[in-house]
Design an enzyme around this catalytic site. Structure first.
Site, PDB file in Angstrom:
ATOM      1  N   HIS A   1      -6.242 -28.319  22.877  1.00  0.00           N
ATOM      2  CA  HIS A   1      -5.073 -27.947  23.786  1.00  0.00           C
ATOM      3  C   HIS A   1      -3.836 -28.810  23.333  1.00  0.00           C
ATOM      4  O   HIS A   1      -3.193 -29.064  24.145  1.00  0.00           O
ATOM      5  CB  HIS A   1      -5.464 -28.592  25.311  1.00  0.00           C
ATOM      6  CG  HIS A   1      -6.773 -27.634  25.520  1.00  0.00           C
ATOM      7  ND1 HIS A   1      -6.883 -26.522  25.936  1.00  0.00           N
ATOM      8  CD2 HIS A   1      -8.062 -28.193  25.623  1.00  0.00           C
ATOM      9  CE1 HIS A   1      -8.230 -26.086  26.103  1.00  0.00           C
ATOM     10  NE2 HIS A   1      -8.966 -27.124  26.016  1.00  0.00           N
TER      11      HIS A   1
ATOM     12  N   SER B   1      21.903 -29.814   8.827  1.00  0.00           N
ATOM     13  CA  SER B   1      22.938 -29.109   9.885  1.00  0.00           C
ATOM     14  C   SER B   1      24.329 -29.188   9.601  1.00  0.00           C
ATOM     15  O   SER B   1      24.942 -30.005   8.893  1.00  0.00           O
ATOM     16  CB  SER B   1      22.714 -29.828  11.188  1.00  0.00           C
ATOM     17  OG  SER B   1      23.571 -29.290  12.309  1.00  0.00           O
TER      18      SER B   1
ATOM     19  N   LYS C   1      20.593 -34.451  10.927  1.00  0.00           N
ATOM     20  CA  LYS C   1      19.372 -33.436  11.114  1.00  0.00           C
ATOM     21  C   LYS C   1      18.458 -33.587   9.772  1.00  0.00           C
ATOM     22  O   LYS C   1      19.144 -33.240   8.605  1.00  0.00           O
ATOM     23  CB  LYS C   1      19.675 -32.344  11.501  1.00  0.00           C
ATOM     24  CG  LYS C   1      20.340 -32.104  13.023  1.00  0.00           C
ATOM     25  CD  LYS C   1      19.105 -32.484  13.895  1.00  0.00           C
ATOM     26  CE  LYS C   1      18.114 -31.493  13.915  1.00  0.00           C
ATOM     27  NZ  LYS C   1      18.489 -29.792  14.339  1.00  0.00           N
TER      28      LYS C   1
ATOM     29  N   GLU D   1       9.231 -23.252   8.877  1.00  0.00           N
ATOM     30  CA  GLU D   1       9.670 -22.474   9.832  1.00  0.00           C
ATOM     31  C   GLU D   1       9.589 -21.200   9.209  1.00  0.00           C
ATOM     32  O   GLU D   1       8.921 -19.984   9.765  1.00  0.00           O
ATOM     33  CB  GLU D   1      10.990 -22.855  10.538  1.00  0.00           C
ATOM     34  CG  GLU D   1      10.813 -24.047  11.388  1.00  0.00           C
ATOM     35  CD  GLU D   1      12.015 -24.386  11.787  1.00  0.00           C
ATOM     36  OE1 GLU D   1      13.050 -23.932  11.459  1.00  0.00           O
ATOM     37  OE2 GLU D   1      12.368 -25.608  12.234  1.00  0.00           O
TER      38      GLU D   1
ATOM     39  N   TYR E   1      -3.419  14.866   0.677  1.00  0.00           N
ATOM     40  CA  TYR E   1      -2.142  14.288   0.609  1.00  0.00           C
ATOM     41  C   TYR E   1      -1.092  14.843   1.456  1.00  0.00           C
ATOM     42  O   TYR E   1      -0.862  15.900   1.592  1.00  0.00           O
ATOM     43  CB  TYR E   1      -1.662  14.186  -0.925  1.00  0.00           C
ATOM     44  CG  TYR E   1      -0.311  13.382  -1.116  1.00  0.00           C
ATOM     45  CD1 TYR E   1      -0.190  12.002  -1.189  1.00  0.00           C
ATOM     46  CD2 TYR E   1       1.003  13.840  -1.118  1.00  0.00           C
ATOM     47  CE1 TYR E   1       0.724  11.295  -1.399  1.00  0.00           C
ATOM     48  CE2 TYR E   1       1.910  13.436  -1.127  1.00  0.00           C
ATOM     49  CZ  TYR E   1       2.240  12.012  -1.471  1.00  0.00           C
ATOM     50  OH  TYR E   1       3.181  11.271  -1.443  1.00  0.00           O
TER      51      TYR E   1
ATOM     52  N   LYS F   1       4.170   2.151   0.116  1.00  0.00           N
ATOM     53  CA  LYS F   1       4.420   1.241  -1.119  1.00  0.00           C
ATOM     54  C   LYS F   1       5.373   0.181  -0.841  1.00  0.00           C
ATOM     55  O   LYS F   1       5.238  -0.993  -1.073  1.00  0.00           O
ATOM     56  CB  LYS F   1       4.814   1.984  -2.278  1.00  0.00           C
ATOM     57  CG  LYS F   1       3.652   2.506  -3.161  1.00  0.00           C
ATOM     58  CD  LYS F   1       4.088   3.576  -4.316  1.00  0.00           C
ATOM     59  CE  LYS F   1       4.740   4.989  -3.496  1.00  0.00           C
ATOM     60  NZ  LYS F   1       3.675   5.634  -2.948  1.00  0.00           N
TER      61      LYS F   1
END
Length: 469
Positions: free
Chosen positions: A167, A288, A294, A301, A328, A336
């Site tokens: 948790h 940043s 930063k 991410e 087909y 693709k």
């Protein structure tokens, strides 16, 4: 005017212009053409054509001289594509006709004999299957390298203590090496899925022709062997209509992306000052435009976000395929673009994850301090009560909970609760209990197979090297 239209139709598409009296509308040409996507199949298309030409010659359907000229010409076409000298033409729709048209320019009439006993239906099924088979191999190899990075780091940190979570709350002490080895197992399963999918897809559709097979005396086993397939597909209808292989690849890729996303999520969390467990260098972070302090874990991410693209590719192709009658249909042209984009995204995400694992540094003191918080050795206390005092586990669990509550009242860790306070809860507790309450003792005690004890982690890493690398 009619003659001019018929001529325009034939010139616009030498494959089927003879049947049509008017050239297709510009919008029709645009929606129908796939060359911008399927030109990636040039190597597979040429390999399939070479195998087909050689088979036709072996069976006496082509002369040996025509086959030789076709094979040599296809080699020249491939060389032109690879050096960037090939002009792809949208009017020719796809990679198959672009290659065949250029072959005709190079060698003349023999090129027109190449398509004997085959259709674009079995041709594209073969090309795409070859490409997806290669994509499975590339993904499996990349995951192997990611496992290598994880095992290296796990061995280095086999004894580095950190909190284990349930948790996202501190649960029990584990080692960082043990944590990383969990991902080794996940990516091992992913490799197994790619290998399983590859094995199942390794059958050749070539020779299925449009859908019903062919009256020419072809040798499908010859072409299958030449292209590295285990055998020809047993049913011509299935041969041209099956895209299970692409769906299996995308399914395996989607599951791998889930594991990559979970790893990336933990890197994002651990890099933040609230945790501060690990640090990524400038090579894997960004800054940043407004906040000079930063250091953003953007690579992690973006790996995390890749899962959404893989989910979309799988669901998209499954939706295309789910309602198609045999055999087909042009809908299948959508297979693709999704598969290529998914494979590219997966390979980039794996490479980024591998780079981050190799790069990251660990704040061992911060990890250990966090492992000591949150009463993470409570289970060790309960186990001690069972083993040393012969208490039923449920009673031991209850007594331990009361000791944890006392620790909270005192504002201390379990190991700092006075013995007298413990004895007030369970009179049989003695000073020996403190030997199991430190995080070092806790992790060392978890010696069961697959457990977090440093000795077990080292054994697991050694075994993983044998299994996976």
């Amino acid at each position: 005017m009619a003659k001019k239209s018929k001529k325009a139709a034939a010139e616009a598409n030498p494959m089927w212009g003879g049947r049509f009296g008017v050239a297709p509308d510009a919008i029709m040409q645009k929606i129908n053409a796939s060359i911008d996507v399927d030109k990636r199949l040039y190597a597979e298309d040429i390999a399939g054509s070479i195998a087909h030409a050689r088979m036709l010659a072996k069976q006496g359907i082509l002369t040996a001289n025509d086959a030789r000229r076709i094979v040599e010409g296809l080699g020249k076409v491939k060389a032109e594509i690879e050096r960037g000298a090939f002009a792809f033409r949208t009017a020719l729709e796809d990679i198959h006709m672009n290659v065949e048209s250029r072959l005709a320019e190079l060698i003349g009439e023999p090129a027109k004999r190449l398509h004997t006993a085959r259709s674009r239906n079995d041709q594209v099924a073969t090309d795409f299957r070859l490409w997806v088979r290669g994509a499975c191999d590339r993904a499996e190899a990349a995951l192997r390298e990611l496992q290598r990075a994880l095992i290296d780091k796990a061995e280095k940190h086999a004894g580095t203590i950190m909190p284990g979570f349930t948790h996202l709350q501190p649960a029990q002490p584990v080692t960082f090496g043990h944590h990383l080895m969990a991902y080794v197992e996940m990516f091992g399963r992913d490799r197994g899925r790619f290998a399983d999918a590859r094995k199942r897809m390794n059958e050749s559709p070539l020779g299925s022709a449009a859908l019903a097979g062919t009256s020419f005396p072809i040798d499908r086993h010859f072409t299958a062997q030449a292209l590295g397939f285990d055998r020809p597909m047993a049913n011509s209808l299935d041969g041209v209509s099956d895209r299970d292989f692409a769906l299996e690849f995308l399914s395996a890729a989607m599951l791998a992306s889930i594991h990559l996303s979970r790893l990336a999520e933990e890197l994002v969390i651990w890099c933040g000052p609230q945790f501060g467990f690990v640090r990524l260098s400038d090579a894997w972070t960004t800054g940043s435009s407004i906040m000079p302090q930063k250091r953003n874990p953007d690579a992690a991410e973006l790996v995390r976000a890749t899962a959404g693209r893989l989910f979309g590719a799988l669901i998209g192709l499954a939706t295309v395929m789910k309602g198609l009658p045999l055999t087909y249909s042009k809908d299948m042209q959508e297979d693709k673009a999704r598969s290529f984009a998914a494979a590219d995204a997966l390979m980039l995400a794996i490479a980024a994850a591998t780079g981050m694992i190799d790069d990251l540094s660990v704040d061992e003191a911060r990890m250990k301090a966090s492992a000591s918080a949150g009463f993470t050795t409570a289970t060790d206390l309960a186990d001690w009560l069972v083993k040393e005092l012969n208490m039923p586990f449920r009673e031991a669990h209850h007594a331990t909970g009361r000791i944890v509550r006392r620790a909270e009242e005192l504002g201390v860790d379990i190991a700092e609760v006075p013995l007298a306070d413990m004895k007030a809860i369970e009179k049989r507790i003695d000073a020996r209990v403190f030997a199991v309450l430190g995080v070092e003792n806790s992790v060392k005690s978890r010696t069961s197979f697959g457990g977090t004890a440093p000795a077990q982690v080292r054994k697991a890493a050694k075994a993983a090297r044998r299994r996976f690398l």
